[in-house]
Write an enzyme that holds these catalytic residues in place. Structure first.
Site, PDB file in Angstrom:
ATOM      1  N   ASP A  98       0.947  -1.203  -0.111  1.00 41.80           N
ATOM      2  CA  ASP A  98       0.116  -0.025  -0.130  1.00 41.80           C
ATOM      3  C   ASP A  98       0.963   1.195  -0.042  1.00 41.80           C
ATOM      4  O   ASP A  98       1.878   1.475   0.726  1.00 41.80           O
ATOM      5  CB  ASP A  98      -0.721   0.001   1.318  1.00 41.80           C
ATOM      6  CG  ASP A  98      -2.054   0.870   1.256  1.00 41.80           C
ATOM      7  OD1 ASP A  98      -2.034   1.711   0.170  1.00 41.80           O
ATOM      8  OD2 ASP A  98      -3.035   0.850   1.958  1.00 41.80           O
ATOM      9  N   ASP A  99       0.813   2.245  -0.945  1.00 46.80           N
ATOM     10  CA  ASP A  99       1.520   3.467  -1.069  1.00 46.80           C
ATOM     11  C   ASP A  99       2.850   3.054  -1.063  1.00 46.80           C
ATOM     12  O   ASP A  99       3.629   4.001  -0.578  1.00 46.80           O
ATOM     13  CB  ASP A  99       1.260   4.300   0.302  1.00 46.80           C
ATOM     14  CG  ASP A  99      -0.162   4.891   0.528  1.00 46.80           C
ATOM     15  OD1 ASP A  99      -0.957   4.538  -0.631  1.00 46.80           O
ATOM     16  OD2 ASP A  99      -0.658   5.443   1.574  1.00 46.80           O
ATOM     17  N   ASP A 157      -0.517  -0.404  -4.618  1.00 45.57           N
ATOM     18  CA  ASP A 157      -1.546  -0.075  -5.493  1.00 45.57           C
ATOM     19  C   ASP A 157      -1.332   1.340  -5.971  1.00 45.57           C
ATOM     20  O   ASP A 157      -2.028   1.902  -6.858  1.00 45.57           O
ATOM     21  CB  ASP A 157      -3.005   0.128  -4.445  1.00 45.57           C
ATOM     22  CG  ASP A 157      -2.499   0.514  -2.980  1.00 45.57           C
ATOM     23  OD1 ASP A 157      -1.415   0.973  -2.925  1.00 45.57           O
ATOM     24  OD2 ASP A 157      -3.557   0.445  -2.197  1.00 45.57           O
ATOM     25  N   ASN A 158      -0.337   2.016  -5.484  1.00 45.67           N
ATOM     26  CA  ASN A 158       0.087   3.427  -6.172  1.00 45.67           C
ATOM     27  C   ASN A 158       1.019   3.848  -5.093  1.00 45.67           C
ATOM     28  O   ASN A 158       1.557   3.194  -4.343  1.00 45.67           O
ATOM     29  CB  ASN A 158      -1.126   4.587  -5.580  1.00 45.67           C
ATOM     30  CG  ASN A 158      -1.624   4.334  -4.086  1.00 45.67           C
ATOM     31  OD1 ASN A 158      -2.620   4.029  -3.788  1.00 45.67           O
ATOM     32  ND2 ASN A 158      -0.867   5.219  -3.138  1.00 45.67           N
ATOM     33  N   CYS A 178      -5.862   4.420  -3.090  1.00 44.41           N
ATOM     34  CA  CYS A 178      -6.009   2.887  -2.659  1.00 44.41           C
ATOM     35  C   CYS A 178      -7.265   2.180  -3.367  1.00 44.41           C
ATOM     36  O   CYS A 178      -6.955   1.219  -4.051  1.00 44.41           O
ATOM     37  CB  CYS A 178      -6.162   2.690  -1.182  1.00 44.41           C
ATOM     38  SG  CYS A 178      -4.967   3.522  -0.374  1.00 44.41           S
TER      39      CYS A 178
END
Ligand SMILES: *[C@@H]1O[C@H](CO)[C@@H](O)[C@H](O)[C@H]1NC(C)=O
Ligand SMILES: *[C@@H]1O[C@H](CO)[C@@H](O)[C@H](O)[C@H]1NC(C)=O
Ligand SMILES: *[C@@H]1O[C@H](CO)[C@@H](O)[C@H](O)[C@H]1NC(C)=O
Ligand SMILES: *[C@@H]1O[C@H](CO)[C@@H](O)[C@H](O)[C@H]1NC(C)=O
Ligand SMILES: *[C@@H]1O[C@H](CO)[C@@H](O)[C@H](O)[C@H]1NC(C)=O
Ligand SMILES: *[C@@H]1O[C@H](CO)[C@@H](O)[C@H](O)[C@H]1NC(C)=O
Ligand SMILES: *[C@@H]1O[C@H](CO)[C@@H](O)[C@H](O)[C@H]1NC(C)=O
Ligand SMILES: *[C@@H]1O[C@H](CO)[C@@H](O)[C@H](O)[C@H]1NC(C)=O
Length: 497
Positions: A31-32, A296-297, A67
């Site tokens: 995540d991130d 996700d990013n 997300c």
């Protein structure tokens, strides 16, 4: 040009699945996690075991840098304008009724399960999932309620919701997944040829950035990367970024500490990857398992005086790690073709011998991973991807501690960010991100009062210091604009440009 690669698909597909058994798939989603600010630095084992033993993607992008929409794209194979999850709220489609009724039942896990895969999920799911039920498609499910947490969280564990206090979530997920892999392989060994699809989504490196106790302080001497854009307000950007003042020293210290803690949270993920690879290796399953590692990013820390967040169309936020190891993938394959999270579902389905459903906007890139008999990669192709984002900001996102008005529709305005708001209703944009032979560019249109434009030549200006949108020839700009308009309305095959 794309036609050639599409023509190659059927014969390579035939080669890949020539055996009588289908491969297993393990997908790890962080995540991130950025690439631009050296977000992969703590992942030594991961890089060794997956990237160097397989393929490293140099141009992987998220379709929407936040997300919930990104996860929806990964699972559905669709761009956000088609899956309808536009932000992290239920009202913006995050675990909303359309997702649950229409999209989830035909998303990647449901299709794999339908084709005989034993499916498993552990970790953060969609931000607004609250343990209501086990979503369709999963034989085993350990889904986190709500957004990322490291301690004090609830998991929907198959039939029941279980609360945990002092158990570090990444470690619990590592154990749950290792346990599943062992059982799934044993079952396979006993004559039953059922392949598995396991997906694990640890909270790292998301806020609140809590490392496992054994990793606290490992990077205590590190500071956030000082890119040329670090704490450098720029007048040539869209309204939200342009209005960012210089960050005070106190906020810079906060950025440095978040940077360190983010890396420290990732060390537990690196251990998890090593553990899972070891479990597969010990059971002689490594050679028939694809292992995918991605995020996700991305994330920014201080760029253009924006404190710490994602949601911007810059490389820090849209570029993601992507590493894949598996059958037929030569070690140290370097893939330069641009790929997006929307391509994962079609690619994983290709591995499972399932053709891409017409409603998916992504394109399988598995042909990029196979090599001919001389070990030469099958080739790369020029590609343009869509990046789209809907700015968050309504009256509920107002923070009375900051000196802005509730009518401004600003969001993510916090004291630890010196009240720099990190999102706004008009941080809404669509971009076309092209990676072609002599062309590495992004062109963006904002839906704000100014119809603001940004464009960058990433070959000449990797840190995006100079917005060239208003220097493009009118005809060039018109062409970008038309291509972008097409992409924002594309679906299925019309998204392949
Ligand atoms: C893949 O699909 C083709 C066509 O449906 C089928 O003939 C073949 O047996 C399948 N291969 C495997 C390994 O399932
Ligand atoms: C755990 O989370 C709940 C809300 O989800 C909160 O009320 C409680 O204070 C938290 N406990 C600890 C020890 O952090
Ligand atoms: C994970 O499993 C290991 C080995 O079985 C055990 O020592 C550890 O306590 C477990 N950790 C968690 C968080 O469940
Ligand atoms: C902020 O930090 C810089 C560099 O460390 C220093 O030169 C400057 O004096 C500091 N400013 C304030 C207001 O403390
Ligand atoms: C797999 O196990 C073998 C035997 O223990 C070892 O030599 C090899 O290095 C391991 N491979 C990986 C990728 O861990
Ligand atoms: C999320 O999207 C919905 C639908 O577009 C919108 O009504 C809502 O205000 C958005 N949420 C935020 C926090 O901006
Ligand atoms: C963006 O929104 C802010 C806050 O509502 C407003 O002050 C500003 O004028 C808007 N800018 C543009 C270019 O739309
Ligand atoms: C936009 O799409 C239309 C219809 O598919 C196509 O004819 C046209 O060439 C496209 N334009 C651009 C600039 O890509």
């Amino acid at each position: 040009m794309i036609g050639l690669s599409l023509l190659l698909v059927p014969c390579i597909l035939a080669l890949l699945v020539a055996g009588d058994k289908l491969p297993n798939i393990l997908l790890i989603l962080t995540d991130d996690q950025d690439v631009e600010l050296r977000g992969m630095f703590p992942m030594e084992d991961t890089v060794q075991l997956l990237g160097l033993a397989g393929a490293l993607f140099h141009n992987a992008f998220t379709p929407t840098p936040v997300c919930c929409p990104a996860r929806a794209s990964l699972l559905s194979g669709m761009y956000a304008h088609n899956h309808g999850t536009r932000n992290n709220s239920v009202s913006g489609g995050c675990y909303g009724t359309h997702w649950r009724r229409v999209l989830e039942p035909r998303a990647l896990p449901a299709i794999l399960q339908h084709h005989g895969y034993n499916t498993f999920y552990a970790g953060k799911y969609m931000n607004d999932y609250k343990g209501q039920e086990v979503p369709p498609g999963w034989n085993e499910f350990h889904g986190l309620h709500g957004n990322s947490r490291y301690y004090n969280y609830t998991l929907r564990e198959n039939a029941e919701n279980v609360h945990y206090g002092a158990t570090y979530l990444t470690d619990l997920l590592s154990n749950r997944t290792a346990d599943f892999l062992k059982r799934a392989i044993q079952q396979k060994g006993s004559g039953d040829q059922q392949p598995f699809f396991a997906m694990v989504a640890p909270p790292a490196a998301h806020q609140p950035f809590t490392p496992a106790p054994r990793h606290e302080g490992v990077f205590s001497k590190k500071k956030a990367v000082r890119t040329p854009s670090f704490n450098h307000p720029k007048e040539d950007k869209h309204w939200l970024v342009r209005s960012s003042r210089l960050l005070p020293n106190e906020t810079i210290s906060t950025i440095d500490s978040y940077f360190r803690m983010r890396w420290e949270t990732l060390l537990a993920v690196d251990e998890m990857v090593a553990t899972l690879v070891a479990v597969l290796n010990e059971s002689q399953s490594l050679d028939d398992t694809y292992i995918v590692y991605t995020s996700d990013n991305g994330y920014h820390l201080g760029q253009f005086a924006q404190p710490f967040d994602k949601r911007q169309p810059y490389e820090t936020d849209i570029r993601i790690p992507l590493l894949i190891r598996g059958p037929g993938i030569a070690p140290e394959s370097h893939i330069h073709t641009a790929v997006s999270l929307v391509d994962l579902a079609p690619t994983l389905l290709a591995w499972a011998n399932v053709s891409t459903p017409a409603y998916m906007d992504g394109q399988s890139f598995h042909e990029l991973l196979s090599t001919d008999s001389d070990g030469v990669p099958a080739g790369s192709f020029p590609r343009s991807l869509l990046i789209e984002y809907w700015g968050e900001g309504n009256r509920n996102t107002y923070n009375p501690e900051c000196p802005w008005s509730e009518w401004d529709n600003l969001a993510q305005c916090t004291l630890d960010a010196d009240c720099h708001c990190q999102d706004a209703w008009n941080n809404t944009y669509a971009c076309i991100r092209s990676v072609r032979q002599r062309d590495d560019r992004i062109y963006c249109e904002f839906r704000d009062y100014e119809n603001f434009l940004e464009a960058y030549d990433l070959q000449l200006d990797p840190h995006q210091m100079t917005n060239i949108a208003y220097d493009l020839l009118p005809i060039e700009r018109a062409l970008y604009s038309l291509r972008l308009k097409n992409l924002t309305q594309c679906s299925g095959h019309s998204c392949f440009v």
